[in-house]
Design an enzyme around this catalytic site. Structure first.
Site, PDB file in Angstrom:
ATOM      1  N   ASN A 149      86.822  80.214  80.035  1.00 41.65           N
ATOM      2  CA  ASN A 149      88.272  80.149  80.064  1.00 41.65           C
ATOM      3  C   ASN A 149      88.538  79.218  79.390  1.00 41.65           C
ATOM      4  O   ASN A 149      87.826  78.159  79.212  1.00 41.65           O
ATOM      5  CB  ASN A 149      88.682  80.271  81.574  1.00 41.65           C
ATOM      6  CG  ASN A 149      88.541  81.345  82.228  1.00 41.65           C
ATOM      7  OD1 ASN A 149      88.854  82.606  81.687  1.00 41.65           O
ATOM      8  ND2 ASN A 149      88.035  81.551  83.494  1.00 41.65           N
ATOM      9  N   CYS A 170      84.880  89.072  81.459  1.00 39.28           N
ATOM     10  CA  CYS A 170      85.355  88.793  82.687  1.00 39.28           C
ATOM     11  C   CYS A 170      85.030  89.809  83.742  1.00 39.28           C
ATOM     12  O   CYS A 170      84.683  91.028  83.625  1.00 39.28           O
ATOM     13  CB  CYS A 170      86.991  88.515  82.700  1.00 39.28           C
ATOM     14  SG  CYS A 170      87.662  87.712  84.243  1.00 39.28           S
ATOM     15  N   HIS A 171      85.147  89.125  85.150  1.00 40.18           N
ATOM     16  CA  HIS A 171      84.677  90.217  86.267  1.00 40.18           C
ATOM     17  C   HIS A 171      85.690  90.580  87.355  1.00 40.18           C
ATOM     18  O   HIS A 171      85.592  91.160  88.278  1.00 40.18           O
ATOM     19  CB  HIS A 171      83.362  89.627  87.134  1.00 40.18           C
ATOM     20  CG  HIS A 171      83.815  88.049  87.424  1.00 40.18           C
ATOM     21  ND1 HIS A 171      82.718  87.352  86.982  1.00 40.18           N
ATOM     22  CD2 HIS A 171      84.700  87.555  87.963  1.00 40.18           C
ATOM     23  CE1 HIS A 171      83.070  86.173  87.342  1.00 40.18           C
ATOM     24  NE2 HIS A 171      84.306  86.235  88.033  1.00 40.18           N
ATOM     25  N   HIS A 201      93.413  88.494  83.528  1.00 45.07           N
ATOM     26  CA  HIS A 201      93.926  87.973  84.441  1.00 45.07           C
ATOM     27  C   HIS A 201      95.232  88.522  84.563  1.00 45.07           C
ATOM     28  O   HIS A 201      95.836  88.039  85.553  1.00 45.07           O
ATOM     29  CB  HIS A 201      93.945  86.263  84.185  1.00 45.07           C
ATOM     30  CG  HIS A 201      92.472  85.883  84.516  1.00 45.07           C
ATOM     31  ND1 HIS A 201      92.354  84.454  84.482  1.00 45.07           N
ATOM     32  CD2 HIS A 201      91.398  86.358  84.755  1.00 45.07           C
ATOM     33  CE1 HIS A 201      91.043  84.363  84.626  1.00 45.07           C
ATOM     34  NE2 HIS A 201      90.470  85.355  84.750  1.00 45.07           N
ATOM     35  N   TYR A 258     100.773  82.910  87.421  1.00 43.39           N
ATOM     36  CA  TYR A 258     101.420  83.802  86.094  1.00 43.39           C
ATOM     37  C   TYR A 258     102.809  84.230  86.274  1.00 43.39           C
ATOM     38  O   TYR A 258     103.753  84.566  85.399  1.00 43.39           O
ATOM     39  CB  TYR A 258     100.803  85.111  85.701  1.00 43.39           C
ATOM     40  CG  TYR A 258      99.389  84.764  85.195  1.00 43.39           C
ATOM     41  CD1 TYR A 258      98.865  84.695  83.887  1.00 43.39           C
ATOM     42  CD2 TYR A 258      98.126  84.548  85.893  1.00 43.39           C
ATOM     43  CE1 TYR A 258      97.837  84.557  83.224  1.00 43.39           C
ATOM     44  CE2 TYR A 258      96.886  84.230  85.298  1.00 43.39           C
ATOM     45  CZ  TYR A 258      96.716  84.165  84.251  1.00 43.39           C
ATOM     46  OH  TYR A 258      95.588  83.920  83.515  1.00 43.39           O
TER      47      TYR A 258
END
Length: 488
Positions: A149, A170-171, A201, A258
């Site tokens: 990241n 990414c997971h 994300h 976010y």
């Protein structure tokens, strides 16, 4: 098959071990070479000892080397995997601590917001160094798999400026799908078919089918609200599901960074988060977790080494993308996953240059993305806010333009909801000065930033945040693990 995989940042011991065992679950990969590299000789030797023990216990011909010389590790590599944390926990602590002085409360702070943007400034010069070395000494057309990241910013820089074949991994999608399958009562996550698309994300489950049955918003809301654990831990995500009509991949705590509506006031933070685990919204939660994990590993290393003597169990291969991508590319066994790549028209209502996370298929011809996806308008709008910040952040990191960096931070949704322009300007000066050792592109700007700080009249405060917990000692962690084991 015989080829070389280089892992940069291999001192991330637990994650490196997972990638290593996953890859060796592929029968054709027994004869490959793993070249480990890290800036920490100490961590490097610890992980090499663990991997050597795995190779020995499983009687494999696999070769493992370790060096702090990155170029040597990359020589002849076909695949390069990055899981670096530039600046380590020292710089990460500043990513959380300094913004708190200006009222910005982050749970993770490594992908977006003030902390994530500064993290990107530290990473991008190093990512470009990786790309230069890959082009000069790795195998021709080597593939760069970035796990580090801030995912979008790192991948953006590697593709646009590093000019290397790069995919970000990414997971979050997998974990979100596991949650959905669980609340819907599926016997296995494989019963759930889904399309998840957006940016890293901020990826959204825009199509869900359980055993062929389409799952609508109302059914999914009811399932989450009826769940005894997720109804408490994922309050914010459930509220977003109700309002947007689709579920987000991102954790309750990270999603709140976010979407500033949930994290701009202390009383709102405590209303929406859950303190049962760091990931659900705790102030600086991931920093605390990372610090405890490092301390625990250092203390309990002999146990980790002993556990490495167990046989590899292919049935426990994880859902991390890396091993599956390599298997598809090398054996032509097709793999479907969600990948971070340049948009190029894959998502119709996001910019062409953005790094998107969306479904694709992998075979010997490469990663082939599913094109023509249109996000719901609210999802696209939230993604756009971050994309604009990411673009400015990447360009600032490349140019060393501190004014552009300040504008990027100012336009971050949470920062803009909490801080004034004067506060943002001072905060960025303070972060750049504090992290100067990892920001070579801003060396020319540090003296002036230091001078401005000495004269600034912007007031700050020492604030731990709305929901901060102290780092637990090894003794506390042992006691907690023992209690959990006794409980069942």
């Amino acid at each position: 098959m015989s080829f070389k995989i280089a892992i940069i940042g291999a001192g991330s011991v637990g994650f490196t071990k997972k990638l290593f065992t996953d890859i060796l679950c592929v029968p054709e990969f027994r004869d490959i070479e793993f070249a480990l590299t890290d800036v920490s000789e100490h961590n490097l030797q610890m992980i090499k000892a663990i991997l050597d023990r795995i190779v020995e216990a499983n009687k494999l011909p696999t070769k493992v080397t370790a060096t702090t010389d990155r170029r040597k590790a990359l020589e002849g590599a076909r695949y390069i995997i990055s899981c670096v944390r530039v600046g380590g926990l020292e710089a990460y602590a500043d990513d959380i601590r300094i913004p708190l002085k200006y009222g910005i409360d982050q749970c993770v702070g490594d992908t977006i917001c003030a902390g994530g943007i500064l993290y990107g400034q530290r990473n991008i010069p190093v990512i470009l160094d990786f790309c230069r070395d890959i082009k000069e000494v790795a195998e021709t057309n080597a593939k760069f798999l970035n796990y580090a990241n801030p995912m979008a910013m790192n991948t953006w820089a590697a593709i646009e400026y590093g000019k290397v074949d790069t995919v970000g991994l990414c997971h979050g999608v997998q974990h979100g799908a596991e949650q959905i399958a669980e609340v819907l009562g599926a016997k296995s996550p494989r019963e759930l078919d889904y399309v998840c698309s957006g940016i890293n994300h901020q990826t959204w489950f825009i199509d869900l089918r359980l055993n062929g049955h389409p799952i609508g918003k109302d059914e999914l809301v009811a399932a989450f609200e009826a769940h005894p654990v997720y109804s408490r831990q994922e309050k914010l995500r459930i509220d977003v599901l109700k309002r947007f009509g689709v579920y987000s991949t991102e954790s309750n705590g990270h999603l709140s960074e976010y979407l500033p509506w949930y994290r701009k006031r202390p009383d709102e933070i405590t209303r929406w988060i859950d303190m049962s685990d760091w990931i659900h919204g705790e102030t600086g939660g991931y920093l605390r977790y990372s610090t405890e994990t490092r301390n625990w590993f250092e203390t309990e290393y002999p146990q980790f080494l002993e556990a490495a003597s167990k046989p590899i169990d292919a049935s426990k291969r994880s859902n991390e993308h890396a091993s599956h991508i390599l298997e598809a590319l090398e054996t032509n066994r097709v793999y479907r996953g969600h990948f971070n790549v340049r948009n190029n028209g894959v998502i119709t209502n996001l910019p062409q240059d953005a790094i998107i996370e969306s479904p694709g298929f992998v075979d010997r011809f490469g990663i082939n993305m599913t094109a023509g996806i249109t996000l719901p308008e609210a999802c696209a709008a939230t993604c756009m806010a971050s994309i604009n910040v990411q673009r400015m952040s990447v360009h600032a990191a490349i140019s060393g333009d501190i004014d552009l960096l300040k504008l990027a931070v100012l336009h971050d949704p949470l920062v803009g909801a909490v801080s004034t322009p004067e506060e943002v300007w001072q905060m960025v000066d303070e972060m750049v000065v504090a992290q100067a050792d990892w920001l070579p592109q801003y060396a020319h700007a540090v003296p002036a930033a230091t001078e401005r700080l000495s004269k600034s009249g912007v007031k700050t405060r020492e604030w731990a945040g709305a929901a901060r917990r102290n780092v637990r000692s090894i003794e506390e962690l042992r006691a907690e693990k023992a209690a959990l084991k006794q409980a069942g």
